[in-house]
Motif scaffolding. Structure first.
Motif, mmCIF file in Angstrom:
data_model
loop_
_atom_site.group_PDB
_atom_site.id
_atom_site.type_symbol
_atom_site.label_atom_id
_atom_site.label_comp_id
_atom_site.label_asym_id
_atom_site.label_seq_id
_atom_site.Cartn_x
_atom_site.Cartn_y
_atom_site.Cartn_z
ATOM 1 N N LYS A 144 -14.030 22.414 33.192
ATOM 2 C CA LYS A 144 -13.371 21.106 33.253
ATOM 3 C C LYS A 144 -13.554 20.449 34.620
ATOM 4 O O LYS A 144 -13.726 18.988 34.797
ATOM 5 N N ILE A 145 -13.554 21.259 35.790
ATOM 6 C CA ILE A 145 -13.759 20.583 37.109
ATOM 7 C C ILE A 145 -15.131 19.878 37.182
ATOM 8 O O ILE A 145 -15.383 18.726 37.608
ATOM 9 N N SER A 146 -16.165 20.652 36.433
ATOM 10 C CA SER A 146 -17.610 20.158 36.660
ATOM 11 C C SER A 146 -17.442 18.611 35.835
ATOM 12 O O SER A 146 -18.241 17.868 36.290
ATOM 13 N N LEU A 147 -16.843 18.672 34.793
ATOM 14 C CA LEU A 147 -16.724 17.536 33.994
ATOM 15 C C LEU A 147 -16.002 16.409 34.778
ATOM 16 O O LEU A 147 -16.469 15.115 34.617
ATOM 17 N N ALA A 148 -15.233 16.565 35.307
ATOM 18 C CA ALA A 148 -14.447 15.838 36.292
ATOM 19 C C ALA A 148 -15.276 15.035 37.262
ATOM 20 O O ALA A 148 -15.385 13.964 37.468
ATOM 21 N N PHE A 149 -15.758 16.004 38.231
ATOM 22 C CA PHE A 149 -16.732 15.348 39.060
ATOM 23 C C PHE A 149 -18.054 14.672 38.549
ATOM 24 O O PHE A 149 -18.496 13.671 38.869
ATOM 25 N N THR A 150 -18.470 15.142 37.404
ATOM 26 C CA THR A 150 -19.686 14.507 36.675
ATOM 27 C C THR A 150 -19.310 12.979 36.451
ATOM 28 O O THR A 150 -20.062 12.078 36.625
ATOM 29 N N ASN A 151 -17.893 12.980 35.957
ATOM 30 C CA ASN A 151 -17.581 11.496 35.500
ATOM 31 C C ASN A 151 -17.297 10.445 36.724
ATOM 32 O O ASN A 151 -18.055 9.335 36.541
ATOM 33 N N ILE A 152 -17.103 11.165 37.906
ATOM 34 C CA ILE A 152 -16.875 10.246 38.961
ATOM 35 C C ILE A 152 -18.390 9.849 39.683
ATOM 36 O O ILE A 152 -18.624 8.859 39.844
ATOM 37 N N ILE A 153 -19.095 10.766 39.384
ATOM 38 C CA ILE A 153 -20.329 10.784 40.230
ATOM 39 C C ILE A 153 -21.475 9.715 39.182
ATOM 40 O O ILE A 153 -21.973 8.861 39.586
ATOM 41 N N GLU A 154 -21.171 10.195 38.035
ATOM 42 C CA GLU A 154 -21.963 9.100 36.954
ATOM 43 C C GLU A 154 -21.287 7.587 37.196
ATOM 44 O O GLU A 154 -22.322 6.925 37.026
ATOM 45 N N ASN A 155 -20.146 7.362 37.236
ATOM 46 C CA ASN A 155 -19.507 5.986 37.431
ATOM 47 C C ASN A 155 -20.185 5.660 38.800
ATOM 48 O O ASN A 155 -20.833 4.238 38.801
ATOM 49 N N ALA A 156 -20.206 6.251 39.819
ATOM 50 C CA ALA A 156 -20.932 5.745 40.953
ATOM 51 C C ALA A 156 -22.210 5.240 40.992
ATOM 52 O O ALA A 156 -22.523 4.251 41.404
ATOM 53 N N ILE A 157 -22.909 6.246 39.863
ATOM 54 C CA ILE A 157 -24.483 5.679 39.882
ATOM 55 C C ILE A 157 -24.467 4.336 38.904
ATOM 56 O O ILE A 157 -25.048 3.273 39.223
ATOM 57 N N LYS A 158 -23.465 4.484 37.858
ATOM 58 C CA LYS A 158 -23.522 3.355 36.767
ATOM 59 C C LYS A 158 -23.205 1.819 37.473
ATOM 60 O O LYS A 158 -23.890 1.165 37.236
ATOM 61 N N TYR A 159 -22.032 1.992 38.212
ATOM 62 C CA TYR A 159 -21.487 0.892 38.727
ATOM 63 C C TYR A 159 -22.031 0.668 40.249
ATOM 64 O O TYR A 159 -21.310 0.430 41.088
ATOM 65 N N ASN A 160 -23.343 0.635 40.219
ATOM 66 C CA ASN A 160 -23.877 0.412 41.578
ATOM 67 C C ASN A 160 -24.841 -0.795 41.489
ATOM 68 O O ASN A 160 -24.896 -1.498 40.615
ATOM 69 N N ARG A 161 -25.506 -1.202 42.688
ATOM 70 C CA ARG A 161 -26.251 -2.253 42.890
ATOM 71 C C ARG A 161 -27.674 -1.957 42.331
ATOM 72 O O ARG A 161 -28.111 -0.852 42.263
#
Ligand code: ATP
Ligand code: MG
Length: 481
Positions: A370-387
């Motif tokens: 579950k913790i891995s899923l939580a971190f992945t979601n945030i890091i994935e967002n940071a990559i997705k919503y980048n310049r």
């Protein structure tokens, strides 16, 4: 109908207990007071009578000796006094000489016989007695007929005057007193029951009011609230109920919104697939390349539908109270390294640089998946919503004695201030069209927050539009149950 009977029984029981209480408080003391009064009347009457008889008989006993009655019972004066005494008190008098022989019996039954009763023996030995026989309604007294000439204490007693006095009228008076007491008790009981019924009715009324009000709120929880301010307690109950009602309403609203969002999200890929399939159906002669292109799109939509359902299932699972965590000791540094390794290809594709700063080795008691899923979601967002160019994502890890702190910072597109409060809501996306392009459904952060909260941690976000976003996560090192 069933409900009504249940309520009736409930209120009756409260009334019943109030009435029992009043009854006990009113009747028990009354019964005690009554029996104390009757008893003390009897004691007092008996002791008064005893004193009166004693006074007269002591004088009489002296006269008996002086007038030599033990030898000659024909003394008119003494016999007259005996008659008077037995007449007044309705009793019997026996005169017994030193040899325990009865020289005179006012009932003329035992003349000449010997009296061997304990009282007579005691009295002959110098001890006068007094005894009240409650069962047979008489007082029995013995008096010494003293010989003042003989000084030895043994020989001093020349005879015994045995007097029995009837106490029948005392017991009749006692009976009348008891009867009246019982009548008064009966009246008190009736009054208490009536008062108890009225009082308990007054006390229970606000509760009935509350029940009626609650029953009144039947169709949903519109804008209704109840108010029964009769007592402080009923006000507290209704206030608490209104608060609960408001909460239920909020939950109900968000449930409705959630259902409509889910339906909408699930329908969107289906609509796209339908459009694509329809186009192909209407153009049977379409070139094979077009078929391939459309099938690719349909496959992407299926993937999207699949990922929405997977996310929803994850959320629903965590929504359940029983959702348990599989807690183990997890090395957070290794965990983040693995996540970053996994996301590296996506980051490379998006031209985003991934950096991990670990300040110390950290082990925490968490549910690894579950913790891995939580971190992945945030890091994935940071990559997705980048310049598009020159983007970076920096993940930093630190800890103190109690908590592990992770920050995920990016220099991406940022989140507008007014959206910051909503991004953790299910299906919320800042820019729906843009997110759609990227393939988001708005469930990632909702899942993340749920996981962090389940671990008794906290998540915070800071962001500036066009400059970047930083998420901070705090998780306890030791799992708190
Ligand atoms: N690092 C970020 N920078 C800018 N915007 C962000 C960032 N993280 C999240 N957001 C915004 O918050 C919204 C919600 O994020 P969330 O992860 O819940 O959903 P999503 O990424 O759209 O979909 P998915 O369910 O696939 O994760 C995103 O749509 C995006 O608009
Ligand atoms: Mg996301």
């Amino acid at each position: 109908m069933k409900k009504k009977i249940k309520h009736f029984a409930f209120y009756r029981s409260i009334r019943f207990y109030i009435m029992i209480l009043l009854f006990i408080m009113g009747i028990v003391p009354s019964i005690i007071v009554e029996s104390v009064i009757v008893q003390s009347y009897e004691d007092r009457a008996v002791s008064q009578r005893t004193v009166m008889v004693k006074n007269q008989c002591e004088i009489l006993a002296d006269q008996l000796f002086n007038r030599n009655y033990l030898s000659d019972t024909s003394d008119d004066v003494i016999n007259g006094e005996f008659n008077m005494l037995t007449g007044i008190y309705g009793g019997r008098i026996l005169v017994i000489n030193r040899d325990s022989r009865i020289v005179m019996d006012t009932f003329n039954i035992d003349n000449g016989k010997y009296s061997l009763s304990q009282e007579v023996t005691d009295c002959l030995n110098g001890k006068e007695t007094s005894h009240y026989d409650r069962a047979n309604n008489y007082i029995e007294l013995t008096f010494r007929i003293k010989d003042p000439d003989k000084k030895s204490s043994d020989a001093e007693t020349a005879g015994v005057l045995l007097v029995s006095v009837s106490t029948t009228e005392i017991s009749i008076s006692k009976g009348i007193l008891e009867e009246r007491g019982t009548m008064i008790l009966a009246i008190i009981t009736v009054v208490i029951l009536i008062l108890g019924y009225i009082l308990s009715g007054i006390l229970v009324k606000p509760l009935q009011k509350i029940t009626r009000s609650i029953e009144g709120i039947t169709d949903g929880y519109q804008d209704e609230s109840i108010s029964v301010n009769d007592y402080r307690e009923t006000k507290l109950i209704t206030d608490a109920f209104n608060r609960m009602l408001a909460r239920v309403k909020t939950v109900d609203d968000s449930r409705e919104e959630f259902v409509s969002n889910v339906s909408h999200e699930l329908k969107t890929p289906l609509t796209s697939m339908k459009v694509l399939a329809d186009v192909l159906n209407q153009n049977p002669d379409a070139p094979i390349e077009e078929y391939r292109d459309f099938m690719k799109d349909i496959s992407a939509e299926i993937d999207r539908e699949n990922s929405i359902i997977t996310d929803l299932l994850a959320l629903v699972k965590m929504d359940k109270k029983s959702a348990d965590l599989n807690i183990t000791d997890v090395n957070i540094n290794d965990e983040l390294e693995q996540i970053i390794k996994r996301l590296k290809p996506i980051a490379d594709k998006a031209h985003v640089e991934l950096i991990l700063d670990s300040f110390r080795p950290i082990t925490a008691q968490v549910d690894e998946t579950k913790i891995s899923l939580a971190f992945t979601n945030i890091i994935e967002n940071a990559i997705k919503y980048n310049r598009p160019e020159g983007g970076w994502v920096r993940v930093s890890l630190n800890a103190d004695r109690k908590y592990c702190y992770t920050t995920i910072a990016d220099n991406g597109i940022g989140i507008p201030e007014e959206s910051l409060n909503n991004i953790f809501e299910r299906f919320y996306r800042v820019d729906k069209s843009h997110s759609r392009e990227i393939g988001g459904t708005g469930l990632g952060l909702a899942i993340t927050k749920k996981v962090i909260v389940m671990h008794r941690g906290a998540i915070r976000v800071k962001s500036k539009l066009g400059e970047g976003t930083t998420f901070s996560i705090r998780i306890p090192l030791v799992h708190i149950v």
